[in-house]
Design a protein around this motif. Structure first.
Motif, short mmCIF file in Angstrom:
data_model
loop_
_atom_site.label_atom_id
_atom_site.label_comp_id
_atom_site.label_asym_id
_atom_site.label_seq_id
_atom_site.Cartn_x
_atom_site.Cartn_y
_atom_site.Cartn_z
N ILE A 1 0.85 -1.20 0.00
CA ILE A 1 0.00 0.00 0.00
C ILE A 1 0.88 1.24 0.00
CG2 ILE A 1 -1.76 1.28 1.28
CD1 ILE A 1 -2.88 -1.27 0.16
N ARG A 2 1.88 1.23 0.88
CA ARG A 2 2.77 2.39 0.99
C ARG A 2 3.56 2.56 -0.32
NH1 ARG A 2 3.01 -0.44 5.76
NH2 ARG A 2 2.49 0.70 7.68
N GLU A 3 4.11 1.45 -0.83
CA GLU A 3 4.93 1.52 -2.04
C GLU A 3 4.12 2.00 -3.23
OE1 GLU A 3 6.35 -2.42 -2.22
OE2 GLU A 3 7.79 -2.17 -0.56
N ALA A 4 2.87 1.53 -3.32
CA ALA A 4 2.02 1.95 -4.45
C ALA A 4 1.73 3.45 -4.36
CB ALA A 4 0.72 1.16 -4.43
N ALA A 5 1.46 3.93 -3.15
CA ALA A 5 1.16 5.36 -2.99
C ALA A 5 2.40 6.20 -3.29
CB ALA A 5 0.67 5.63 -1.56
N ILE A 6 3.56 5.75 -2.80
CA ILE A 6 4.80 6.49 -3.08
C ILE A 6 5.09 6.46 -4.58
CG2 ILE A 6 7.30 6.48 -2.72
CD1 ILE A 6 6.73 5.50 0.13
N GLY A 7 4.74 5.32 -5.22
CA GLY A 7 5.00 5.18 -6.65
C GLY A 7 4.23 6.15 -7.51
N ILE A 8 3.09 6.60 -7.04
CA ILE A 8 2.31 7.56 -7.84
C ILE A 8 2.59 8.99 -7.39
CG2 ILE A 8 0.50 5.91 -8.38
CD1 ILE A 8 -1.19 7.15 -6.19
N GLY A 9 3.61 9.16 -6.55
CA GLY A 9 4.06 10.51 -6.21
C GLY A 9 3.58 11.07 -4.90
N THR B 1 0.71 8.30 4.83
CA THR B 1 0.32 7.94 6.19
C THR B 1 -1.14 8.30 6.47
OG1 THR B 1 2.58 8.29 6.94
CG2 THR B 1 0.87 8.27 8.62
N LEU B 2 -1.50 9.55 6.15
CA LEU B 2 -2.85 10.01 6.49
C LEU B 2 -3.90 9.55 5.50
CD1 LEU B 2 -2.09 13.68 7.65
CD2 LEU B 2 -2.31 11.61 9.02
N GLY B 3 -3.51 9.38 4.24
CA GLY B 3 -4.49 9.05 3.21
C GLY B 3 -4.67 7.56 2.96
N HIS B 4 -3.68 6.76 3.32
CA HIS B 4 -3.76 5.33 3.00
C HIS B 4 -3.57 4.44 4.23
CE1 HIS B 4 -3.73 6.24 -1.34
NE2 HIS B 4 -2.87 7.21 -1.01
#
Length: 446
Positions: free
Chosen positions: A329-337, A344-347
């Motif tokens: 989840i974290r990696e996917a969110a970081i991957g889209i910028g 942390t707060l959104g996912h």
């Protein structure tokens, strides 16, 4: 040749026996393992059944003891509200003011009405016993009725009065067979029997238990003050401990570097969760009251102390829930910028929120039943008024139960059990509310 054949047959026979022996050993081993599994399964079932049985016995016992507290006995008396008996000095042409009505002699009116019901009672001792049939609040109930409707003055009408706690306890027992008389004399029992045969005794649902505050008189004591104090205290505890606990857990799991200092903080948080609750009460007494000078017996102080006690539980549960969020989840969110804060707060936080709420429920449920820290900050006090704000003097449910359980009057025994049921119902409402929130956040996380 014959010898060789016999030897070969013996070898074959031994081999078959060995094979059978190994098969039997495996079969026996499997049989033992299956038996162990069955025994373990039944032990688990028995443990669950035993626990469930104990819970059922506990609830049945508390409910049986609490049942008498949910109804009360009332006695009907024919009351003459003449101005002479009320000792109203106004003339016939002048309207009676509210002040005059408030100052009227209602206790005399109530007692004379009782004496009229039993004209054979003449001695002072018997009249005193007769007056003890009614609650000490009877005169104030009559005053409130007259003030609410002044047109009652001059009339003779039947009025229901609350029975005294000893009389009420006696009526709730098998008084027809004169069992369980307790503190009721034989003459009082005879008068009650007369009233019962005339239909002048009525049993009603005890609404006063939910609408009144505490009282020295058991028949007037209610749970409303303690319930309001508990609600305010839990609200302060939740408002303080939840955001601080969740923020601390998010920082330690998502932002803090993994070094010796964070390990030390983690160990100390775990140790704080195991500290006896009375230590937090001592801390509140020393810091909040002695140093900061905050007022005693207020939901504010109790809420702050219980927040200190609940914080470690919320932090530990929140960290476990945050740690359980998959790294993908974290990696996917970081991957889209997304930034670290957005991740942390959104996912992470929405996905971890069901577990965080579960930890919060456990912490608040633990705080709800704690009495020791409240003892230390002086919240064990006889408070009649219902608190209206966070700074008002108040008591809470566990303290109220403790005070009633320590009271010598027999009627408080039922009140204690009834208060325990109300406390459990309060806890159930909290759990249901948190469960609904948890399901809502689970849907958001999906």
């Amino acid at each position: 040749m014959t010898k060789h054949i016999n030897k070969q047959q013996e070898i074959n026979s031994m081999s078959e026996n060995t094979q059978l022996s190994n098969t039997d050993r495996i079969r026996n081993s499997l049989r033992k393992r299956n038996a162990k599994e069955i025994r373990f399964r039944w032990m688990g079932r028995c443990a669950i059944a035993f626990g469930f049985l104990m819970v059922v016995i506990l609830f049945v016992d508390i409910t049986a003891k609490a049942y008498p507290a949910f109804y009360q006995n009332w006695i009907k008396i024919e009351v003459e509200l003449s101005p002479e008996l009320l000792e109203l000095s106004n003339s016939a042409n002048e309207p009676i003011s509210s002040d005059d009505l408030a100052k009227a002699n209602y206790i005399s009116v109530v007692r004379k009405a009782l004496y009229k019901q039993f004209p054979e009672v003449s001695s002072r001792r018997d009249r005193r016993q007769l007056a003890q049939l009614l609650s000490s609040n009877a005169e104030f109930d009559l005053r409130d009725k007259v003030l609410a409707d002044p047109s009652l003055v001059g009339k003779t009408l039947p009025i229901w009065f609350l029975a005294d706690d000893d009389i009420d306890t006696y009526l709730k027992s098998d008084y027809i067979d004169n069992e369980g008389a307790g503190r009721v004399s034989e003459q009082q029992a005879m008068w009650l029997d007369t009233l019962h045969k005339k239909g002048d005794i009525e049993t009603r649902f005890n609404t006063l238990f939910f609408t009144n505050g505490d009282s020295r008189e058991p028949e007037l004591a209610g749970i409303r003050g303690a319930l309001s104090g508990t609600f305010l205290t839990m609200l302060v505890t939740l408002v303080i401990s939840f955001p601080i606990g969740v923020a601390a857990a998010l920082y330690l799991e998502e932002f803090a570097p993994k070094n010796r200092w964070t390990d030390l903080i983690e160990v100390n948080i775990n140790n704080l969760a195991a500290v006896p609750s009375i230590v937090f009460g001592l801390l509140g007494l020393a810091v909040l009251i002695n140093i900061f000078g905050l007022p005693r017996s207020a939901p504010l102080i109790g809420g702050i102390v219980l927040s200190l006690m609940t914080l470690p539980t919320i932090i530990i549960a929140s960290r476990a829930s945050i740690k359980a969020v998959p790294n993908s989840i974290r990696e996917a969110a970081i991957g889209i910028g997304a930034s670290q804060m957005q991740v942390t707060l959104g996912h992470v936080l929405p996905i971890a929120m069901p577990g965080i709420l579960t930890g919060t429920i456990i912490g608040l449920a633990q705080a709800l039943g704690e009495t020791a820290p409240l003892l230390m900050i002086g919240m064990v006090a006889f408070i009649v008024d219902v608190p209206g704000s966070f700074t008002d003097a108040a008591t809470v449910m566990p303290v109220q139960i403790y005070l009633w359980a320590d009271s010598p009057e027999h009627a408080f025994l039922a009140k204690t059990s009834a208060a325990i049921l109300v406390l459990l119902a309060f806890l159930l409402v909290m759990n249901l509310s948190a469960s609904l929130l948890r399901k809502k956040f689970e849907k958001i996380g999906k």
